[in-house]
Motif scaffolding. Structure first.
Motif, PDB file in Angstrom:
ATOM      1  N   ARG A 141       0.832  -1.296  -0.072  1.00 46.87           N
ATOM      2  CA  ARG A 141       0.024   0.074  -0.037  1.00 46.87           C
ATOM      3  C   ARG A 141       0.800   1.308  -0.077  1.00 46.87           C
ATOM      4  O   ARG A 141       0.397   2.329  -0.623  1.00 46.87           O
ATOM      5  CB  ARG A 141      -0.871   0.013   1.292  1.00 46.87           C
ATOM      6  CG  ARG A 141      -2.005  -1.134   1.297  1.00 46.87           C
ATOM      7  CD  ARG A 141      -2.790  -1.185   0.060  1.00 46.87           C
ATOM      8  NE  ARG A 141      -2.304  -2.356  -1.048  1.00 46.87           N
ATOM      9  CZ  ARG A 141      -2.854  -2.501  -2.153  1.00 46.87           C
ATOM     10  NH1 ARG A 141      -3.767  -2.029  -2.435  1.00 46.87           N
ATOM     11  NH2 ARG A 141      -2.154  -3.299  -2.925  1.00 46.87           N
ATOM     12  N   ARG A 142       1.943   1.120   0.819  1.00 42.52           N
ATOM     13  CA  ARG A 142       2.743   2.437   0.775  1.00 42.52           C
ATOM     14  C   ARG A 142       3.548   2.665  -0.403  1.00 42.52           C
ATOM     15  O   ARG A 142       3.857   3.779  -1.023  1.00 42.52           O
ATOM     16  CB  ARG A 142       3.649   2.438   2.013  1.00 42.52           C
ATOM     17  CG  ARG A 142       4.871   1.560   2.169  1.00 42.52           C
ATOM     18  CD  ARG A 142       5.562   1.696   3.316  1.00 42.52           C
ATOM     19  NE  ARG A 142       6.650   0.544   3.633  1.00 42.52           N
ATOM     20  CZ  ARG A 142       7.804   0.597   3.109  1.00 42.52           C
ATOM     21  NH1 ARG A 142       8.202   1.512   2.475  1.00 42.52           N
ATOM     22  NH2 ARG A 142       8.613  -0.380   3.383  1.00 42.52           N
ATOM     23  N   ALA A 143       3.831   1.503  -1.234  1.00 46.69           N
ATOM     24  CA  ALA A 143       4.464   1.523  -2.420  1.00 46.69           C
ATOM     25  C   ALA A 143       4.015   2.199  -3.511  1.00 46.69           C
ATOM     26  O   ALA A 143       4.551   2.563  -4.464  1.00 46.69           O
ATOM     27  CB  ALA A 143       5.107   0.214  -2.883  1.00 46.69           C
ATOM     28  N   ARG A 144       2.600   2.152  -3.402  1.00 46.98           N
ATOM     29  CA  ARG A 144       1.737   2.723  -4.645  1.00 46.98           C
ATOM     30  C   ARG A 144       1.438   4.353  -4.338  1.00 46.98           C
ATOM     31  O   ARG A 144       1.000   4.885  -5.362  1.00 46.98           O
ATOM     32  CB  ARG A 144       0.351   1.827  -4.415  1.00 46.98           C
ATOM     33  CG  ARG A 144      -0.580   2.448  -3.544  1.00 46.98           C
ATOM     34  CD  ARG A 144      -1.828   1.815  -3.400  1.00 46.98           C
ATOM     35  NE  ARG A 144      -2.635   2.185  -2.594  1.00 46.98           N
ATOM     36  CZ  ARG A 144      -3.895   1.803  -2.175  1.00 46.98           C
ATOM     37  NH1 ARG A 144      -4.512   1.041  -2.956  1.00 46.98           N
ATOM     38  NH2 ARG A 144      -4.610   2.395  -1.189  1.00 46.98           N
TER      39      ARG A 144
ATOM     40  N   ALA B 255      -4.459   3.626   8.422  1.00 49.11           N
ATOM     41  CA  ALA B 255      -5.439   3.603   7.230  1.00 49.11           C
ATOM     42  C   ALA B 255      -5.633   4.702   6.528  1.00 49.11           C
ATOM     43  O   ALA B 255      -5.474   4.843   5.300  1.00 49.11           O
ATOM     44  CB  ALA B 255      -6.875   3.210   7.679  1.00 49.11           C
ATOM     45  N   ARG B 256      -5.690   5.774   7.318  1.00 48.09           N
ATOM     46  CA  ARG B 256      -5.565   7.267   6.650  1.00 48.09           C
ATOM     47  C   ARG B 256      -4.583   7.477   5.976  1.00 48.09           C
ATOM     48  O   ARG B 256      -4.309   8.105   4.926  1.00 48.09           O
ATOM     49  CB  ARG B 256      -5.941   8.357   7.821  1.00 48.09           C
ATOM     50  CG  ARG B 256      -7.431   8.218   8.548  1.00 48.09           C
ATOM     51  CD  ARG B 256      -7.832   9.325   9.064  1.00 48.09           C
ATOM     52  NE  ARG B 256      -7.035   9.475  10.504  1.00 48.09           N
ATOM     53  CZ  ARG B 256      -7.411   8.967  11.721  1.00 48.09           C
ATOM     54  NH1 ARG B 256      -8.523   8.164  11.547  1.00 48.09           N
ATOM     55  NH2 ARG B 256      -6.703   8.885  12.553  1.00 48.09           N
TER      56      ARG B 256
ATOM     57  N   PRO C 158       9.821   2.537  -4.943  1.00 51.31           N
ATOM     58  CA  PRO C 158       8.734   3.304  -5.318  1.00 51.31           C
ATOM     59  C   PRO C 158       7.824   3.602  -3.908  1.00 51.31           C
ATOM     60  O   PRO C 158       7.870   2.858  -3.035  1.00 51.31           O
ATOM     61  CB  PRO C 158       8.024   2.953  -6.293  1.00 51.31           C
ATOM     62  CG  PRO C 158       8.334   1.370  -6.063  1.00 51.31           C
ATOM     63  CD  PRO C 158       9.555   1.404  -5.587  1.00 51.31           C
ATOM     64  N   GLY C 159       6.977   4.900  -3.907  1.00 52.84           N
ATOM     65  CA  GLY C 159       6.148   5.206  -2.842  1.00 52.84           C
ATOM     66  C   GLY C 159       6.907   5.768  -1.684  1.00 52.84           C
ATOM     67  O   GLY C 159       7.754   6.363  -1.733  1.00 52.84           O
ATOM     68  N   LEU C 160       6.129   5.735  -0.626  1.00 56.50           N
ATOM     69  CA  LEU C 160       6.661   6.295   0.897  1.00 56.50           C
ATOM     70  C   LEU C 160       7.382   5.485   1.321  1.00 56.50           C
ATOM     71  O   LEU C 160       7.699   4.172   1.408  1.00 56.50           O
ATOM     72  CB  LEU C 160       5.309   6.604   1.490  1.00 56.50           C
ATOM     73  CG  LEU C 160       4.322   7.348   1.184  1.00 56.50           C
ATOM     74  CD1 LEU C 160       3.191   7.577   2.114  1.00 56.50           C
ATOM     75  CD2 LEU C 160       4.729   8.717   0.804  1.00 56.50           C
ATOM     76  N   ARG C 161       8.305   6.110   2.147  1.00 61.04           N
ATOM     77  CA  ARG C 161       9.179   5.291   3.172  1.00 61.04           C
ATOM     78  C   ARG C 161       8.426   5.236   4.504  1.00 61.04           C
ATOM     79  O   ARG C 161       7.497   5.566   4.702  1.00 61.04           O
ATOM     80  CB  ARG C 161      10.382   6.433   3.479  1.00 61.04           C
ATOM     81  CG  ARG C 161      10.987   6.697   2.291  1.00 61.04           C
ATOM     82  CD  ARG C 161      12.669   7.469   2.834  1.00 61.04           C
ATOM     83  NE  ARG C 161      13.530   7.820   1.475  1.00 61.04           N
ATOM     84  CZ  ARG C 161      13.245   9.003   1.041  1.00 61.04           C
ATOM     85  NH1 ARG C 161      12.731  10.049   1.434  1.00 61.04           N
ATOM     86  NH2 ARG C 161      14.239   9.389   0.021  1.00 61.04           N
ATOM     87  N   ARG C 162       9.094   4.207   5.199  1.00 60.49           N
ATOM     88  CA  ARG C 162       8.297   3.943   6.370  1.00 60.49           C
ATOM     89  C   ARG C 162       8.175   4.842   7.371  1.00 60.49           C
ATOM     90  O   ARG C 162       7.228   4.997   8.110  1.00 60.49           O
ATOM     91  CB  ARG C 162       9.261   2.564   6.918  1.00 60.49           C
ATOM     92  CG  ARG C 162       9.074   1.265   6.590  1.00 60.49           C
ATOM     93  CD  ARG C 162       9.900   0.144   7.218  1.00 60.49           C
ATOM     94  NE  ARG C 162       9.631  -1.101   6.771  1.00 60.49           N
ATOM     95  CZ  ARG C 162      10.328  -1.974   6.859  1.00 60.49           C
ATOM     96  NH1 ARG C 162      11.810  -1.861   7.598  1.00 60.49           N
ATOM     97  NH2 ARG C 162      10.328  -3.325   6.424  1.00 60.49           N
ATOM     98  N   GLU C 163       9.362   5.808   7.326  1.00 58.84           N
ATOM     99  CA  GLU C 163       9.201   6.943   8.384  1.00 58.84           C
ATOM    100  C   GLU C 163       8.357   7.961   7.894  1.00 58.84           C
ATOM    101  O   GLU C 163       7.709   8.573   8.615  1.00 58.84           O
ATOM    102  CB  GLU C 163      10.714   7.544   8.347  1.00 58.84           C
ATOM    103  CG  GLU C 163      11.229   7.829   7.054  1.00 58.84           C
ATOM    104  CD  GLU C 163      11.968   6.952   6.653  1.00 58.84           C
ATOM    105  OE1 GLU C 163      13.109   7.652   5.933  1.00 58.84           O
ATOM    106  OE2 GLU C 163      11.945   5.818   6.643  1.00 58.84           O
ATOM    107  N   GLU C 164       7.837   8.112   6.743  1.00 61.25           N
ATOM    108  CA  GLU C 164       6.984   8.898   6.404  1.00 61.25           C
ATOM    109  C   GLU C 164       5.435   8.457   6.639  1.00 61.25           C
ATOM    110  O   GLU C 164       4.796   9.239   6.940  1.00 61.25           O
ATOM    111  CB  GLU C 164       7.105   9.096   4.715  1.00 61.25           C
ATOM    112  CG  GLU C 164       8.519   9.693   4.306  1.00 61.25           C
ATOM    113  CD  GLU C 164       8.532   9.818   2.958  1.00 61.25           C
ATOM    114  OE1 GLU C 164       9.356  10.584   2.402  1.00 61.25           O
ATOM    115  OE2 GLU C 164       7.996   8.831   2.228  1.00 61.25           O
ATOM    116  N   VAL C 165       5.287   6.950   6.413  1.00 62.77           N
ATOM    117  CA  VAL C 165       4.034   6.656   6.899  1.00 62.77           C
ATOM    118  C   VAL C 165       3.788   6.795   8.463  1.00 62.77           C
ATOM    119  O   VAL C 165       2.872   7.082   8.743  1.00 62.77           O
ATOM    120  CB  VAL C 165       4.003   5.007   6.540  1.00 62.77           C
ATOM    121  CG1 VAL C 165       2.602   4.565   6.849  1.00 62.77           C
ATOM    122  CG2 VAL C 165       4.016   4.792   4.871  1.00 62.77           C
ATOM    123  N   ALA C 166       4.949   6.465   9.316  1.00 59.43           N
ATOM    124  CA  ALA C 166       4.932   6.914  10.465  1.00 59.43           C
ATOM    125  C   ALA C 166       4.522   8.061  10.878  1.00 59.43           C
ATOM    126  O   ALA C 166       3.891   8.342  11.689  1.00 59.43           O
ATOM    127  CB  ALA C 166       6.309   6.128  11.134  1.00 59.43           C
TER     128      ALA C 166
END
Length: 279
Positions: free
Chosen positions: A20-23, A77-78, A39-47
């Motif tokens: 999901r974060r890769a897309r 989820a958001r 591609p997509g978001l890094r883990r720290e960005e999702v966090a």
């Protein structure tokens, strides 16, 4: 207890989160695109977007044995911009159960669903929400039970009609048994709603208006949706025996279609035909 302690495999959860974060496009989420190894978001960005620590989120993707709260899952989820189906999948993977009912929004019956209802010409059928608000119906159910189109929108609620509509008591051959059964099913939906204010408002109203509701609600009887038989004494055609079955609408799991069919061995089919055809 963490689900991992009972042999729960968290690898699918980590794989789902990574996919999901890769897309996601970083620039759409407020981060500079720049050059990225993946591609997509890094883990720290999702966090950051979810309001959790990078370490905790990393452990979650790695399948560590950590507790995952509902509030945290909602934040993830958001952050990952999950749709309703993806959000439910996230909760199933993380907690082994679907999320509580989503925040209320008006439900609409699509043209395809309405055509399906209308196609059931001799089978009374309607569609209702988890709060039991009736949002779609066919002519057969209007002639058999009530003309929902003639009611104010707030009156088109199945459980409200059972306990406050005088005609319902006359229509149901065994009103008390049917009302108790309906209340037990409604109680289960009420619990799934997670203190939804609109549910609470309806319960408060029924508690004031119906002595039976006031007496039976504290018993906490619950039962699942399913199948059954309802005996109806119609003012025009007399006794009818109807089997009913409830179906979840796959395109919107917050909707259920309830369909009535003549009980085998009864003369109900002919009586419904007389109502529908006007004979």
């Amino acid at each position: 207890m963490s689900l991992a302690h009972v042999g729960y495999d968290r690898r699918p959860l980590g794989e789902f989160l990574q996919s999901r974060r890769a897309r996601l496009d970083p620039s759409d989420c407020g981060f500079p695109a720049g050059r990225r190894r993946t591609p997509g978001l890094r883990r720290e960005e999702v966090a950051q977007l979810a309001g959790v620590s990078v370490t905790w989120y990393t452990w979650l993707e790695q399948g560590r044995e950590i507790q995952v709260s509902t509030q945290t899952l909602e934040g993830i989820a958001r952050a990952l911009r999950l749709d309703r189906a993806e959000r439910e999948h996230l909760f199933l993977l993380a907690q082994g159960r679907p999320p509580a009912m989503a925040e209320w929004r008006p439900r609409e019956v699509t043209a395809a669903l309405q055509r399906m209802l209308d196609g059931l010409a001799y089978s009374p059928a309607y569609i209702r929400t988890k709060r039991w608000d009736i949002v779609g119906w066919n002519r057969a159910v209007a002639l058999t039970f009530a003309d929902y189109g003639a009611m104010a929108p707030h009156e088109r609620n199945s459980i409200r009609l059972v306990f406050t509509h005088p005609a319902w008591r006359t229509l149901m051959v065994d009103w008390e048994a049917d009302a108790k059964k309906a209340l037990a099913i409604f109680r289960a939906d009420f619990a799934r709603a997670g203190n939804d204010p609109r549910f609470l408002e309806l319960v408060d109203e029924l508690d004031r208006l119906s002595p039976e509701f006031h007496q039976w609600w504290p018993r906490h009887d619950v039962r699942n949706h399913g199948e059954g038989v309802k005996a109806v004494r119609h003012p025009k055609v007399g006794l009818m025996l109807l089997e009913y079955t409830a179906f979840i609408v796959e395109s919107d799991p917050d909707l259920r279609m309830v369909v009535y069919t003549p009980a085998p061995g009864s003369d109900t089919a002919g009586k419904i035909a007389r109502l529908v055809d006007g004979d």
